[in-house]
Design an enzyme around this catalytic site. Structure first.
Site, PDB file in Angstrom:
ATOM      1  N   LYS A  65       9.871  10.768  -7.393  1.00  0.00           N
ATOM      2  CA  LYS A  65      10.034   9.793  -6.312  1.00  0.00           C
ATOM      3  C   LYS A  65      11.442   9.854  -5.729  1.00  0.00           C
ATOM      4  CE  LYS A  65       6.784   6.402  -8.222  1.00  0.00           C
ATOM      5  NZ  LYS A  65       5.568   6.508  -7.448  1.00  0.00           N
ATOM      6  N   GLU A 110      14.610   0.032  -6.252  1.00  0.00           N
ATOM      7  CA  GLU A 110      14.258  -0.205  -4.853  1.00  0.00           C
ATOM      8  C   GLU A 110      14.323  -1.695  -4.592  1.00  0.00           C
ATOM      9  OE1 GLU A 110      10.370   1.255  -3.725  1.00  0.00           O
ATOM     10  OE2 GLU A 110      10.950   3.326  -4.099  1.00  0.00           O
ATOM     11  N   HIS A 152      -0.774  -2.830  -9.147  1.00  0.00           N
ATOM     12  CA  HIS A 152      -0.358  -1.689  -8.325  1.00  0.00           C
ATOM     13  C   HIS A 152      -1.435  -0.620  -8.221  1.00  0.00           C
ATOM     14  CE1 HIS A 152       3.454  -3.653  -8.558  1.00  0.00           C
ATOM     15  NE2 HIS A 152       3.542  -3.457  -9.848  1.00  0.00           N
ATOM     16  N   ARG A 159      -2.227  15.799  -2.900  1.00  0.00           N
ATOM     17  CA  ARG A 159      -3.598  16.126  -3.333  1.00  0.00           C
ATOM     18  C   ARG A 159      -4.570  15.349  -2.450  1.00  0.00           C
ATOM     19  NH1 ARG A 159      -4.337  11.017  -5.245  1.00  0.00           N
ATOM     20  NH2 ARG A 159      -2.573  10.150  -6.361  1.00  0.00           N
TER      21      ARG A 159
HETATM   22  P1  ADP Z   1       2.770   4.743  -8.250  1.00  0.00           P
HETATM   23  O1  ADP Z   1       3.103   6.160  -7.905  1.00  0.00           O
HETATM   24  O2  ADP Z   1       3.037   4.404  -9.672  1.00  0.00           O
HETATM   25  O3  ADP Z   1       1.411   4.325  -7.786  1.00  0.00           O
HETATM   26  P2  ADP Z   1       4.031   3.637  -5.870  1.00  0.00           P
HETATM   27  O4  ADP Z   1       5.431   3.928  -5.521  1.00  0.00           O
HETATM   28  O5  ADP Z   1       2.979   4.374  -5.105  1.00  0.00           O
HETATM   29  O6  ADP Z   1       3.831   3.868  -7.448  1.00  0.00           O
HETATM   30  O7  ADP Z   1       3.754   2.097  -5.760  1.00  0.00           O
HETATM   31  C1  ADP Z   1       2.538   1.524  -6.146  1.00  0.00           C
HETATM   32  C2  ADP Z   1       2.377   0.154  -5.532  1.00  0.00           C
HETATM   33  O8  ADP Z   1       3.423  -0.715  -5.970  1.00  0.00           O
HETATM   34  C3  ADP Z   1       2.440   0.141  -4.022  1.00  0.00           C
HETATM   35  O9  ADP Z   1       1.197   0.395  -3.426  1.00  0.00           O
HETATM   36  C4  ADP Z   1       2.910  -1.276  -3.770  1.00  0.00           C
HETATM   37  O10 ADP Z   1       1.826  -2.162  -3.899  1.00  0.00           O
HETATM   38  C5  ADP Z   1       3.851  -1.558  -4.915  1.00  0.00           C
HETATM   39  N1  ADP Z   1       5.260  -1.254  -4.558  1.00  0.00           N
HETATM   40  C6  ADP Z   1       5.876  -0.065  -4.679  1.00  0.00           C
HETATM   41  N2  ADP Z   1       7.150  -0.125  -4.240  1.00  0.00           N
HETATM   42  C7  ADP Z   1       7.353  -1.388  -3.838  1.00  0.00           C
HETATM   43  C8  ADP Z   1       8.487  -2.112  -3.292  1.00  0.00           C
HETATM   44  N3  ADP Z   1       9.673  -1.521  -3.091  1.00  0.00           N
HETATM   45  N4  ADP Z   1       8.315  -3.420  -2.982  1.00  0.00           N
HETATM   46  C9  ADP Z   1       7.137  -4.045  -3.203  1.00  0.00           C
HETATM   47  N5  ADP Z   1       6.057  -3.434  -3.711  1.00  0.00           N
HETATM   48  C10 ADP Z   1       6.144  -2.133  -4.038  1.00  0.00           C
END
Ligand code: ADP
Length: 509
Positions: A119, A203, A238, A295
């Site tokens: 990431k 973040e 999530h 993917r």
């Molecule tokens: P993973 O790869 O583990 O799925 P992501 O970065 O795609 O992690 O985030 C998964 C979910 O977490 C997102 O769809 C969102 O709902 C929440 N999320 C991620 N980053 C943030 C953020 N900075 N603020 C609020 N919610 C977040």
């Protein structure tokens, strides 16, 4: 139709293996399934033209055995491997090993997987490409003091995230300074266990955004297009549960801007084939890049339905060197599509995983309904693999009709033998906030308790009871209404309801 490959090995199981096998068949390509001992009688094994046993049930001894899979592909004379999602799909080493073995990996180049694999690396790349990212850092935290400095800079709440993260693992929301040290330690521990890498960064935690992602498709001749957005805000821990295309929050103008940002990020990574850029979209219409999934995604069908493009077939065709024939202007969503993930989890019991034998499966059909499933009557649901059993997807000319259609299709669906998320989805389709589109990523967690308390519609109770009656009769080889399920059906159906008649008739047949 130009010949793509002669034979493709599908390195996956369940619904996505079937999805790829179907694409192969429609393209005139022979398919080879792989399977574990637990999946010997699974539908994907039967539907493929050939099948190769990989090993025992645990994925580490079967579906994750990359070397064995490549060896099998060579032995059966396949020219390419489709990894599906999960398992080996985003492992750079696997994409590289497939290529080194003289085979084609149906997905992006190994270098693009690597570029987007962490990431933090993806954030750096997106920033360089001019794509907005969530405010935060791009390097791993040294310790809690550094985390505190960074959090102070962006303001609480903040989100600690594993650089190698996926599936919501290694993520912690931190509201206050006092929580930081223990949250960091537990995020690092979880990341180390899940990914073998404890790098965690910070973040800004965005309050109340939507999860809106953009599908991209790029060929090997320099064309990179986007296929609009998917709205994936209905999430638990999530993890996505319901997806739609398009999103109520995205105007054509915003779609164009987000699409351009996604294409820029994909180009910066040297990307080809199908991929997805995930964004958070806040209430002011500002969007922030989260990560790129290198993917095909679980929720790809909603895009296929509104765009009229078969993404999986294009994955094969792009990998074989074909050019994309579309122009960006021609890719405009038509109508509305919704997908519900049907998982073997009990929504009435905190989504506890459920296992067992699927005694009876009745799949919805009718106008605008698509079922991408990996189970059938008789399937064993175990704890070895992901709890997602199937995806129910509908298309309709607009969102209200798509919701009505999904509700109707869910009522037709009967899965007997394991608990599933079906009733949860029925309640969602009946929910006022969902129906008005007034949702964001934290909505579901706030409403879970009240959703669980709502009674399922009586039709679904009666249908399940009817299924049980039919099943008990066929099991016992007699045709008498002795089953207690018949009594359940009578009780569940309100007096005077035609359901009562249906239940009686079925029980007496
Ligand atoms: P993973 O790869 O583990 O799925 P992501 O970065 O795609 O992690 O985030 C998964 C979910 O977490 C997102 O769809 C969102 O709902 C929440 N999320 C991620 N980053 C943030 C953020 N900075 N603020 C609020 N919610 C977040």
């Amino acid at each position: 139709m130009p010949s793509v490959f002669e034979k493709v090995l599908v390195a996956n199981r369940g619904e996505i293996a079937l999805r790829v096998i179907r694409a192969c068949r429609e393209l005139g390509v022979a398919s080879v399934a792989v399977y574990s001992e637990a999946d010997a009688r699974a539908p994907h094994v039967r539907e493929a033209d050939e099948a190769v046993l990989l090993g025992p049930a645990p994925s580490s001894e079967s579906y994750l055995k990359g070397d064995r899979i490549i060896e099998a592909a060579k032995r059966v004379g396949a020219q390419a491997i489709h990894p599906g999602y999960g398992f080996l799909s985003e492992r750079e080493w696997f994409a590289r090993a497939v290529r080194d073995a003289g085979l084609t990996f149906i997905g992006p180049p190994a270098e693009a997987i690597a570029a987007m694999g962490s990431k933090t690396a993806a954030r750096k790349l997106a920033i360089a490409a001019g794509t907005p990212v969530v405010p935060g850092t791009t390097t791993a935290l040294r310790d809690a003091d550094e985390a505190a400095d960074v959090a102070e800079r962006f303001g609480y709440p903040v989100l600690l995230k594993a650089a190698a993260g996926g599936g919501g693992k290694g993520m912690r929301v931190v509201q206050r300074r006092e929580e930081l040290a223990s949250a960091l330690a537990s995020a690092q521990r979880e990341a180390r266990n899940a990914f073998g890498d404890d790098a965690v960064y910070v973040e800004k935690y965005i309050v109340g955004p939507r999860h809106v992602e953009i599908q991209v498709l790029g060929d090997q001749h320099g064309t990179m297009l986007h296929l609009g957005e998917r709205e994936c805000s209905i999430q638990r821990r999530h993890q996505k549960m319901i997806e739609e295309a398009p999103s109520v929050a995205v105007t054509p103008e915003l779609r164009a801007r987000m699409g351009e940002a996604a294409v820029a990020a994909a180009r910066a990574a040297g990307y080809t084939n199908a991929g997805t850029c995930e964004f958070l979209l806040d209430r002011n219409g500002e969007f922030y890049f989260l990560e790129m999934n290198t993917r095909i995604q679980v929720e790809h069908p909603v895009t296929e339905l509104v765009m009229g493009v078969d993404l999986v077939q294009w994955q094969l065709r792009i990998a074989a060197g074909e050019r994309l024939p579309f122009t960006q202007e021609a890719l405009v969503p038509r109508g509305w599509a919704i997908e519900c993930r049907i998982t073997s989890e009990d929504p009435a019991n905190g989504f506890l995983p459920s296992t067992g034998r699927v005694h009876y499966l009745h799949v919805p059909t009718g106008p605008g309904v698509r079922w991408d499933g990996g189970i059938e009557t008789g399937s064993e649901v175990t704890l070895h693999y992901d709890p997602m059993l199937a995806k129910l997807i509908v298309w309709a000319p607009d969102r209200p009709h798509a919701i009505a259609r999904m509700h109707r299709a869910l009522l037709e669906l009967t899965i007997d033998g394991v608990d599933t998320s079906r009733d949860f989805h029925l309640r969602m389709m009946e929910n006022a906030d969902f129906r008005s589109g007034d949702i964001e990523i934290q909505w579901l967690e706030r409403h879970l308790a009240e959703l669980a308390a709502t009674q399922p519609p009586h039709e679904s109770v009666v249908r399940a009871a009817i299924a049980a009656v039919l099943l008990s009769e066929s099991d016992r080889g007699r045709r008498q209404p002795t089953s207690s399920a018949a009594a359940d059906a009578s009780r569940a159906a309100p007096a005077g309801s035609h359901w009562l008649e249906v239940a009686r008739r079925e029980a007496l047949r």
